[in-house]
Design a protein around this motif. Structure first.
Motif, PDB file in Angstrom:
ATOM      1  N   TYR A   1       3.416   9.030  -2.882  1.00 31.17           N
ATOM      2  CA  TYR A   1       3.182  10.378  -3.364  1.00 31.17           C
ATOM      3  C   TYR A   1       1.966  10.960  -2.648  1.00 31.17           C
ATOM      4  O   TYR A   1       1.024  10.247  -2.304  1.00 31.17           O
ATOM      5  CB  TYR A   1       2.854  10.369  -4.853  1.00 31.17           C
ATOM      6  N   GLN A   2       1.988  12.271  -2.511  1.00 31.52           N
ATOM      7  CA  GLN A   2       0.805  13.010  -2.069  1.00 31.52           C
ATOM      8  C   GLN A   2       0.307  13.820  -3.267  1.00 31.52           C
ATOM      9  O   GLN A   2       1.094  14.484  -3.937  1.00 31.52           O
ATOM     10  CB  GLN A   2       1.176  13.962  -0.926  1.00 31.52           C
ATOM     11  N   GLN A   3      -0.992  13.741  -3.505  1.00 29.65           N
ATOM     12  CA  GLN A   3      -1.556  14.519  -4.606  1.00 29.65           C
ATOM     13  C   GLN A   3      -2.765  15.298  -4.123  1.00 29.65           C
ATOM     14  O   GLN A   3      -3.754  14.705  -3.688  1.00 29.65           O
ATOM     15  CB  GLN A   3      -1.943  13.625  -5.781  1.00 29.65           C
TER      16      GLN A   3
ATOM     17  N   PRO B   1       1.313  14.786  -8.714  1.00 28.84           N
ATOM     18  CA  PRO B   1       1.763  14.017  -7.549  1.00 28.84           C
ATOM     19  C   PRO B   1       3.088  14.562  -7.027  1.00 28.84           C
ATOM     20  O   PRO B   1       3.970  14.922  -7.801  1.00 28.84           O
ATOM     21  CB  PRO B   1       1.944  12.602  -8.106  1.00 28.84           C
TER      22      PRO B   1
ATOM     23  N   TYR C   1      -3.397   9.890  -1.589  1.00 28.82           N
ATOM     24  CA  TYR C   1      -2.064   9.335  -1.398  1.00 28.82           C
ATOM     25  C   TYR C   1      -1.891   8.168  -2.360  1.00 28.82           C
ATOM     26  O   TYR C   1      -2.654   7.207  -2.354  1.00 28.82           O
ATOM     27  CB  TYR C   1      -1.847   8.927   0.063  1.00 28.82           C
ATOM     28  N   LEU C   2      -0.871   8.294  -3.179  1.00 25.80           N
ATOM     29  CA  LEU C   2      -0.615   7.324  -4.231  1.00 25.80           C
ATOM     30  C   LEU C   2       0.631   6.511  -3.915  1.00 25.80           C
ATOM     31  O   LEU C   2       1.667   7.061  -3.551  1.00 25.80           O
ATOM     32  CB  LEU C   2      -0.407   8.034  -5.574  1.00 25.80           C
TER      33      LEU C   2
ATOM     34  N   GLY D   1      -4.822   4.680  -5.298  1.00 26.10           N
ATOM     35  CA  GLY D   1      -4.808   5.799  -4.358  1.00 26.10           C
ATOM     36  C   GLY D   1      -5.718   5.584  -3.162  1.00 26.10           C
ATOM     37  O   GLY D   1      -6.678   4.806  -3.218  1.00 26.10           O
TER      38      GLY D   1
ATOM     39  N   GLY E   1      -5.495   6.361  -9.797  1.00 18.81           N
ATOM     40  CA  GLY E   1      -4.074   6.654  -9.876  1.00 18.81           C
ATOM     41  C   GLY E   1      -3.656   6.884 -11.316  1.00 18.81           C
ATOM     42  O   GLY E   1      -4.342   6.493 -12.260  1.00 18.81           O
TER      43      GLY E   1
END
Lengths: 115, 110
Positions: free
Chosen positions: A35-37, A43, A89-90, A109, B43
């Protein structure tokens, strides 16, 4: 006992210089996600692997690629980072790809800065 | 650098009070819902989930309520503590994917 591990936690790269982010998991889950957050946003799924099958989201730029050499590891490659790619980035994993088995476990992340 | 982020809806709550965070989901076919907590620089962390055949589920200090008629999900936190300060995301599983809603920031005032 970390379950989803991301390295590095902070990454600084230069505009246009390729960068690779790493994710590993000890859960033996079938599915791994990237994922991009961005700041204050939810996300955004880039792609996922179900085992070795790669599934790209329709709106993920070609600049983003991924590799999953084995069950435990998954990499995110950004071929030519732009300023707009600066984000968290997760990596996440789930046992399966189905409702009810889709509890996703997230790593801490990697914060990417692009200079 | 990173683009300027949106301002999150923020709930300020006194320590010890109960918190309620609301989420409107979009897909009437969604059958599984999750609440995540995300602390600054970390996260998302799973809090609680609920299937569409239920309307209420309780965990430790947290309760999730699901109203399918109006496509509404809520998270209740009892006796809010400073450690509950975070951004909370709801997520729905539908159309073969997990979709995250917009986050809600909870700020606990000691």
């Amino acid at each position: 006992d970390a379950m989803v591990i991301q390295n590095p936690r902070y990454q600084v790269t230069q505009f246009g210089k390729p960068v690779t982010l790493s994710c590993s998991q000890t859960l033996n889950h079938n599915v791994m996600y990237w994922y991009q957050q961005k700041s204050s946003q939810a996300p955004k799924l880039l792609f996922h692997y179900y085992d070795k099958d790669f599934n790209n989201e329709a709106d993920t730029p070609d600049n983003f690629q991924s590799r999953r050499p084995n069950t435990s590891f998954c990499f995110l490659d950004i071929r030519s980072p732009g300023l707009g790619d600066a984000a968290m980035y997760l990596c996440a994993t789930s046992r399966d790809w189905a409702g009810g088995y889709n509890e996703q476990f997230f790593g801490p992340g990697t914060r990417l800065t692009v200079l | 650098g990173e683009s300027v982020g949106l301002h999150l809806p923020t709930l300020s709550v006194q320590e010890g009070d109960n918190s309620i965070i609301n989420c409107a989901y979009s897909n009437s076919a969604s059958d599984y819902f999750i609440w995540y907590k995300q602390e600054s620089g970390k996260g998302p962390q799973f809090i609680i989930d609920i299937r569409s055949n239920m309307d209420k589920r309780q965990g430790q200090r947290v309760t999730v309520l699901l109203n399918k008629t109006v496509k509404h999900l809520s998270l209740q936190i009892a006796a809010t503590q400073p450690g509950d300060s975070a951004v909370y995301f709801c997520a729905e599983w539908g159309n073969n994917r997990l979709a995250f809603g917009k986050g809600n920031q909870v700020v606990v005032i000691p």
